[in-house]
Scaffold this motif. Structure first.
Motif, short mmCIF file in Angstrom:
data_model
loop_
_atom_site.label_atom_id
_atom_site.label_comp_id
_atom_site.label_asym_id
_atom_site.label_seq_id
_atom_site.Cartn_x
_atom_site.Cartn_y
_atom_site.Cartn_z
N LEU A 168 30.95 37.01 32.82
CA LEU A 168 31.98 37.63 33.65
C LEU A 168 32.85 36.56 34.30
CD1 LEU A 168 29.72 40.26 35.42
CD2 LEU A 168 31.27 40.65 33.51
N VAL A 169 34.14 36.86 34.37
CA VAL A 169 35.08 36.01 35.08
C VAL A 169 35.70 36.86 36.18
CG1 VAL A 169 37.17 34.62 34.92
CG2 VAL A 169 35.56 34.66 32.99
N LEU A 170 35.62 36.36 37.42
CA LEU A 170 36.14 37.09 38.58
C LEU A 170 37.39 36.40 39.11
CD1 LEU A 170 32.78 37.58 40.52
CD2 LEU A 170 33.72 38.98 38.68
N SER A 171 38.43 37.18 39.33
CA SER A 171 39.68 36.67 39.90
C SER A 171 40.10 37.57 41.05
CB SER A 171 40.78 36.62 38.84
OG SER A 171 40.43 35.75 37.79
N GLY A 172 40.30 36.98 42.22
CA GLY A 172 40.69 37.74 43.40
C GLY A 172 42.19 37.71 43.63
N TYR A 173 42.70 38.84 44.08
CA TYR A 173 44.14 38.99 44.34
C TYR A 173 44.35 39.56 45.73
CZ TYR A 173 44.49 38.46 39.29
OH TYR A 173 44.40 37.99 38.01
N HIS A 174 45.60 39.55 46.18
CA HIS A 174 45.95 40.09 47.49
C HIS A 174 47.29 40.80 47.41
CE1 HIS A 174 49.01 37.02 48.21
NE2 HIS A 174 48.14 36.13 47.75
N ASP A 175 47.63 41.51 48.49
CA ASP A 175 48.93 42.15 48.56
C ASP A 175 49.91 41.22 49.28
OD1 ASP A 175 48.36 42.37 51.28
OD2 ASP A 175 47.93 44.51 51.19
N ALA A 176 51.11 41.68 49.53
CA ALA A 176 52.15 40.83 50.11
C ALA A 176 52.06 40.72 51.64
CB ALA A 176 53.53 41.38 49.73
N SER A 177 51.21 41.49 52.29
CA SER A 177 51.12 41.41 53.76
C SER A 177 50.34 40.16 54.18
CB SER A 177 50.45 42.67 54.31
OG SER A 177 49.11 42.74 53.89
N GLY A 178 50.66 39.64 55.34
CA GLY A 178 49.93 38.50 55.88
C GLY A 178 50.45 37.16 55.38
N SER A 209 41.39 36.55 49.24
CA SER A 209 41.23 36.72 47.79
C SER A 209 39.95 36.06 47.30
CB SER A 209 42.42 36.12 47.03
OG SER A 209 43.60 36.80 47.35
N LYS A 210 39.72 34.86 47.79
CA LYS A 210 38.51 34.11 47.42
C LYS A 210 37.27 34.83 47.94
CE LYS A 210 36.22 29.73 48.42
NZ LYS A 210 36.33 28.48 49.18
N GLN A 211 37.31 35.28 49.21
CA GLN A 211 36.15 35.97 49.79
C GLN A 211 35.84 37.27 49.05
OE1 GLN A 211 34.02 34.59 51.90
NE2 GLN A 211 35.35 32.80 51.74
N ARG A 212 36.85 37.95 48.57
CA ARG A 212 36.64 39.17 47.79
C ARG A 212 35.90 38.85 46.49
NH1 ARG A 212 42.71 41.48 49.01
NH2 ARG A 212 42.16 42.51 50.98
N ALA A 213 36.33 37.80 45.82
CA ALA A 213 35.66 37.41 44.58
C ALA A 213 34.22 36.99 44.85
CB ALA A 213 36.43 36.28 43.90
N ILE A 214 33.99 36.30 45.95
CA ILE A 214 32.64 35.88 46.32
C ILE A 214 31.77 37.11 46.63
CG2 ILE A 214 31.32 34.72 48.15
CD1 ILE A 214 33.56 32.57 48.14
N ALA A 215 32.34 38.11 47.30
CA ALA A 215 31.59 39.33 47.61
C ALA A 215 31.21 40.08 46.33
CB ALA A 215 32.42 40.24 48.53
#
Length: 168
Positions: A102-112, A121-127
């Motif tokens: 598996l390869v995990l890639s985290g993304y985010h929206d435009a806010s912040g 994004s990184k913390q989401r992938a780690i979770a």
């Protein structure tokens, strides 16, 4: 029935009820113990995941991409909701039965801010990685890959995600 027999019957029923109550407490205690073991495995996986360095995208996809499963998150959060856990459980079962990595890639929206968004994004992938490990996927079969573009798309609800890519 005599008073003595009635008293013995009541004592017998009371003892039976007490034994059933003790058995129920033992079962609940066992469940709580298993819950603590599950939490301990998740915490260990999360600690291992925090020391895991993302692979460059070019190295992450060695093999044939078999499918991508998105896992969505709420604004600014890296915690897994019920639908995310269902998706992760399905992916874990697939990997355990059919193989692959598996390869995990985290993304985010435009806010912040860009810095906060990169970290979330990184913390989401780690979770997601920690949850996959707790579902029995070996850590060595999971890779984090920082995507070239962290902004996940035009629609904010779809942009806040981790893509789980199955590679064989």
């Amino acid at each position: 029935m005599s008073d003595n027999q009635d008293r013995h019957t009541r004592i017998g029923l009371w003892i039976s009820g007490l034994a059933a109550g003790i058995a129920a407490v033992a079962v609940v205690g066992q469940g709580i113990g298993q819950g603590h073991e599950h939490l301990a495995r998740q915490n260990q996986a999360a600690q291992e995941a925090t020391t895991f360095e993302p692979a460059p995208p070019s190295e992450a996809f060695n093999g044939d991409v078999q499918g991508v499963t998105p896992v969505y998150f709420d604004v600014g959060l890296a915690t897994l909701n019920d639908s995310a856990l269902v998706a992760i459980t399905d992916v874990a079962a697939t990997v355990q039965s059919a193989g692959g990595s598996l390869v995990l890639s985290g993304y985010h929206d435009a806010s912040g801010s860009a810095q906060v968004n990169a970290e979330v994004s990184k913390q989401r992938a780690i979770a997601v990685r920690a949850a996959l490990i707790s579902q029995g996927v070996p850590a060595e079969r999971i890779q984090l890959a920082k995507p070239v573009e962290l902004l996940g798309g035009d629609r904010p609800d779809e942009a806040r995600r981790v893509d789980i890519t199955l590679v064989r």
